[in-house]
Design a protein around this motif. Structure first.
Motif, PDB file in Angstrom:
ATOM      1  N   VAL A  57       0.860  -1.185   0.000  1.00 38.71           N
ATOM      2  CA  VAL A  57       0.000   0.000   0.000  1.00 38.71           C
ATOM      3  C   VAL A  57       0.896   1.236   0.000  1.00 38.71           C
ATOM      4  O   VAL A  57       1.592   1.518   0.971  1.00 38.71           O
ATOM      5  N   GLY A  83      -6.398   9.880   6.337  1.00 36.41           N
ATOM      6  CA  GLY A  83      -6.054   8.665   5.625  1.00 36.41           C
ATOM      7  C   GLY A  83      -5.941   8.911   4.142  1.00 36.41           C
ATOM      8  O   GLY A  83      -5.786  10.040   3.680  1.00 36.41           O
ATOM      9  N   SER A  87      -7.967   3.853   3.196  1.00 33.62           N
ATOM     10  CA  SER A  87      -7.585   3.520   4.565  1.00 33.62           C
ATOM     11  C   SER A  87      -7.806   4.728   5.472  1.00 33.62           C
ATOM     12  O   SER A  87      -7.723   5.865   5.027  1.00 33.62           O
ATOM     13  N   VAL A  89      -6.897   6.414   9.463  1.00 35.19           N
ATOM     14  CA  VAL A  89      -6.030   6.376  10.637  1.00 35.19           C
ATOM     15  C   VAL A  89      -6.585   7.351  11.660  1.00 35.19           C
ATOM     16  O   VAL A  89      -6.941   8.482  11.321  1.00 35.19           O
ATOM     17  N   VAL A 115      -6.293   1.716  12.775  1.00 38.07           N
ATOM     18  CA  VAL A 115      -6.121   1.754  11.335  1.00 38.07           C
ATOM     19  C   VAL A 115      -7.146   0.825  10.713  1.00 38.07           C
ATOM     20  O   VAL A 115      -7.350  -0.296  11.185  1.00 38.07           O
ATOM     21  N   SER A 116      -7.794   1.297   9.652  1.00 35.19           N
ATOM     22  CA  SER A 116      -8.762   0.449   8.939  1.00 35.19           C
ATOM     23  C   SER A 116      -8.538   0.594   7.438  1.00 35.19           C
ATOM     24  O   SER A 116      -7.893   1.536   6.982  1.00 35.19           O
ATOM     25  N   GLY A 117      -9.087  -0.349   6.673  1.00 35.13           N
ATOM     26  CA  GLY A 117      -8.943  -0.316   5.225  1.00 35.13           C
ATOM     27  C   GLY A 117      -7.755  -1.130   4.760  1.00 35.13           C
ATOM     28  O   GLY A 117      -7.187  -1.924   5.517  1.00 35.13           O
ATOM     29  N   PRO A 118      -7.331  -0.911   3.489  1.00 33.74           N
ATOM     30  CA  PRO A 118      -6.236  -1.709   2.921  1.00 33.74           C
ATOM     31  C   PRO A 118      -4.948  -1.677   3.741  1.00 33.74           C
ATOM     32  O   PRO A 118      -4.253  -2.681   3.831  1.00 33.74           O
ATOM     33  N   ALA A 119      -4.624  -0.541   4.362  1.00 28.02           N
ATOM     34  CA  ALA A 119      -3.390  -0.464   5.162  1.00 28.02           C
ATOM     35  C   ALA A 119      -3.437  -1.442   6.328  1.00 28.02           C
ATOM     36  O   ALA A 119      -2.413  -1.959   6.752  1.00 28.02           O
ATOM     37  N   ALA A 120      -4.638  -1.711   6.850  1.00 30.34           N
ATOM     38  CA  ALA A 120      -4.765  -2.624   7.986  1.00 30.34           C
ATOM     39  C   ALA A 120      -4.716  -4.089   7.554  1.00 30.34           C
ATOM     40  O   ALA A 120      -4.459  -4.966   8.372  1.00 30.34           O
ATOM     41  N   THR A 121      -4.948  -4.350   6.277  1.00 31.18           N
ATOM     42  CA  THR A 121      -5.007  -5.735   5.818  1.00 31.18           C
ATOM     43  C   THR A 121      -3.650  -6.293   5.412  1.00 31.18           C
ATOM     44  O   THR A 121      -3.545  -7.465   5.093  1.00 31.18           O
ATOM     45  N   LEU A 127       2.495  -3.648   9.313  1.00 28.54           N
ATOM     46  CA  LEU A 127       1.915  -2.367   9.699  1.00 28.54           C
ATOM     47  C   LEU A 127       2.514  -1.888  11.021  1.00 28.54           C
ATOM     48  O   LEU A 127       2.873  -0.718  11.167  1.00 28.54           O
TER      49      LEU A 127
END
Length: 149
Positions: A57, A83, A87, A89, A115-121, A127
């Motif tokens: 990402v 974010g 994502s 933050v 953190v949520s979204g692609p950055a969290a995955t 991360l």
């Protein structure tokens, strides 16, 4: 995904110099790694655009940053929200500012982020390592710039 960090930075500057520095949004913004632009809204709020790379990402994130100095508590609070690339933050950080006998200042800091979204995955360890590096870099940059001031 929730992340928590803490650490210390010993700054080669007096507490007065530290307070002067951390209450200036432009100076604080200059410590952000990969800073693309900053818009100072007032003496406590700014919008920073930074380059971010967490695993695959990569891109530009925009953050609303609120500085909340509390000299009566010898504490600086910071709230960062924003974010990019789908994502989000939300980070709350604080630093206790402790003058030392040798005219240096100890920043005893901690932070919690969601953190949520692609950055969290991308996976917890990737991360976590990137976020820790980012936070440590900001405090190290602040320490260096305060020592030079």
């Amino acid at each position: 995904m929730k992340l928590e960090y803490k650490g210390q930075e010993n700054v080669q500057a007096s507490p007065e110099k530290v307070w002067s520095f951390i209450q200036d949004p432009q100076k604080v913004a200059s410590c952000l790694p990969d800073l693309k632009s900053v818009e100072i809204k007032d003496d406590k709020n700014m919008v920073a655009t930074v380059g971010v790379a967490v695993g695959p990402v990569r891109g530009t994130f925009k953050f609303n940053i609120e500085l909340d100095p509390r000299p009566e508590e010898n504490k600086m609070m910071v709230r960062i929200r924003g974010g990019g690339l789908g994502s989000a933050v939300d980070l709350t950080a604080s630093a206790d500012i402790k003058g030392q006998d040798d005219q240096t200042t100890l920043l005893d800091w901690q932070g919690q982020a969601t953190v949520s979204g692609p950055a969290a995955t991308v996976g917890g360890r990737v991360l976590d390592a990137q976020a820790r590096r980012l936070i440590e870099t900001v405090f190290a940059n602040m320490g260096q710039k305060m020592s030079e001031a």
